[in-house]
Design an enzyme around this catalytic site. Structure first.
Site, mmCIF file in Angstrom:
data_model
loop_
_atom_site.group_PDB
_atom_site.id
_atom_site.type_symbol
_atom_site.label_atom_id
_atom_site.label_comp_id
_atom_site.label_asym_id
_atom_site.label_seq_id
_atom_site.Cartn_x
_atom_site.Cartn_y
_atom_site.Cartn_z
ATOM 1 N N PHE A 57 4.241 -10.308 9.283
ATOM 2 C CA PHE A 57 3.771 -10.212 10.669
ATOM 3 C C PHE A 57 2.250 -10.351 10.806
ATOM 4 C CE2 PHE A 57 4.162 -5.802 9.082
ATOM 5 C CZ PHE A 57 2.880 -5.331 9.316
ATOM 6 N N ARG A 85 -5.059 10.745 15.752
ATOM 7 C CA ARG A 85 -3.774 10.181 15.306
ATOM 8 C C ARG A 85 -2.614 10.845 16.065
ATOM 9 N NH1 ARG A 85 -3.820 5.406 12.154
ATOM 10 N NH2 ARG A 85 -1.673 5.995 11.693
ATOM 11 N N THR A 91 2.775 4.732 14.183
ATOM 12 C CA THR A 91 2.696 3.275 14.232
ATOM 13 C C THR A 91 3.941 2.652 14.851
ATOM 14 O OG1 THR A 91 1.498 3.464 12.148
ATOM 15 C CG2 THR A 91 2.158 1.243 12.813
ATOM 16 N N ASN A 112 0.476 -2.008 20.208
ATOM 17 C CA ASN A 112 0.592 -0.553 20.340
ATOM 18 C C ASN A 112 -0.702 0.101 20.804
ATOM 19 O OD1 ASN A 112 -0.893 -0.812 18.057
ATOM 20 N ND2 ASN A 112 0.593 0.113 16.672
ATOM 21 N N GLU A 126 -14.948 2.370 8.460
ATOM 22 C CA GLU A 126 -14.704 1.572 9.673
ATOM 23 C C GLU A 126 -15.882 1.633 10.637
ATOM 24 O OE1 GLU A 126 -10.851 2.843 11.137
ATOM 25 O OE2 GLU A 126 -9.842 2.018 9.370
HETATM 26 P P1 IDP Z 1 -1.804 2.238 12.350
HETATM 27 O O1 IDP Z 1 -2.402 1.330 13.403
HETATM 28 O O2 IDP Z 1 -0.875 3.250 12.957
HETATM 29 O O3 IDP Z 1 -2.823 2.849 11.432
HETATM 30 P P2 IDP Z 1 -1.135 0.355 10.195
HETATM 31 O O4 IDP Z 1 0.006 0.495 9.252
HETATM 32 O O5 IDP Z 1 -2.519 0.550 9.680
HETATM 33 O O6 IDP Z 1 -0.829 1.340 11.431
HETATM 34 O O7 IDP Z 1 -0.992 -1.075 10.855
HETATM 35 C C1 IDP Z 1 -2.032 -1.638 11.612
HETATM 36 C C2 IDP Z 1 -1.448 -2.344 12.817
HETATM 37 O O8 IDP Z 1 -0.616 -3.441 12.386
HETATM 38 C C3 IDP Z 1 -0.506 -1.497 13.668
HETATM 39 O O9 IDP Z 1 -1.181 -0.651 14.571
HETATM 40 C C4 IDP Z 1 0.289 -2.554 14.383
HETATM 41 O O10 IDP Z 1 -0.452 -3.163 15.425
HETATM 42 C C5 IDP Z 1 0.497 -3.578 13.252
HETATM 43 N N1 IDP Z 1 1.712 -3.317 12.482
HETATM 44 C C6 IDP Z 1 1.880 -2.399 11.485
HETATM 45 N N2 IDP Z 1 3.124 -2.412 10.971
HETATM 46 C C7 IDP Z 1 3.791 -3.376 11.667
HETATM 47 C C8 IDP Z 1 5.144 -3.881 11.603
HETATM 48 O O11 IDP Z 1 5.983 -3.434 10.812
HETATM 49 N N3 IDP Z 1 5.445 -4.893 12.468
HETATM 50 C C9 IDP Z 1 4.554 -5.403 13.351
HETATM 51 N N4 IDP Z 1 3.274 -4.969 13.455
HETATM 52 C C10 IDP Z 1 2.889 -3.965 12.616
HETATM 53 MG MG MG Z 2 -4.019 1.940 10.037
#
Ligand code: IDP
Ligand code: MG
Length: 135
Positions: A57, A85, A91, A112, A126
């Site tokens: 993705f 968080r 997520t 999201n 960051e």
């Molecule tokens: P986070 O934003 O909650 O820290 P991360 O795993 O760091 O989550 O992922 C970064 C961003 O990548 C997520 O906020 C979302 O926009 C996207 N993302 C993460 N996992 C998926 C997935 O399984 N499918 C589609 N998009 C994803």
């Molecule tokens: Mg993250």
């Protein structure tokens, strides 16, 4: 005091949820130390989402994250990294409870609405990474 890096994603801007989200951050009692609107490029996303570059993705994620402006913020408060968080919700949008930003507004897992650092260590990385956009 602890700081975290928050970014309101292009869907939050486009869907006009930035006021709502900023209100939640203020209502919690956190301080907004810096805030700026800017547009991301693929290069910094490869760095910021380096843990996801190999995922199927990832191209969709880059397309989404570069689709319009974001709002980058440095937020300060006691235990603000974990606190933000909790305000965001998890997520996976189907796991995000009502009352959280993602639980209330997310339409899928990619779009999201909000980024928040996942540890104090990553928050410092960051804040440094995005400082050229924030200043
Ligand atoms: P986070 O934003 O909650 O820290 P991360 O795993 O760091 O989550 O992922 C970064 C961003 O990548 C997520 O906020 C979302 O926009 C996207 N993302 C993460 N996992 C998926 C997935 O399984 N499918 C589609 N998009 C994803
Ligand atoms: Mg993250």
């Amino acid at each position: 005091m602890e700081k975290t890096y928050i970014m309101l994603k292009p869907d939050a801007v486009q869907r006009k949820f930035i006021g709502n989200i900023i209100s939640r951050i203020e209502n919690k009692g956190y301080n907004i130390k810096q805030m700026k609107m800017f547009t991301l490029e693929e290069e910094i996303l490869k760095e910021h989402y380096s843990h996801l570059v190999e995922k199927p993705f990832f191209p969709e994620l880059v397309e989404f994250m570069t689709s319009g402006p974001v709002i980058g913020m440095i937020i300060e408060g006691d235990d603000v990294v974990i606190g933000m968080r909790h305000l965001m919700g998890p997520t996976k949008w189907e796991e995000a409870n009502p009352g959280t930003i993602r639980g209330d507004f997310a339409n899928n897992t990619t779009e999201n609405l909000i980024h928040g650092s996942d540890s104090v260590e990553n928050a410092m990385i960051e804040i440094k990474r995005f400082s050229k956009y924030l200043n």
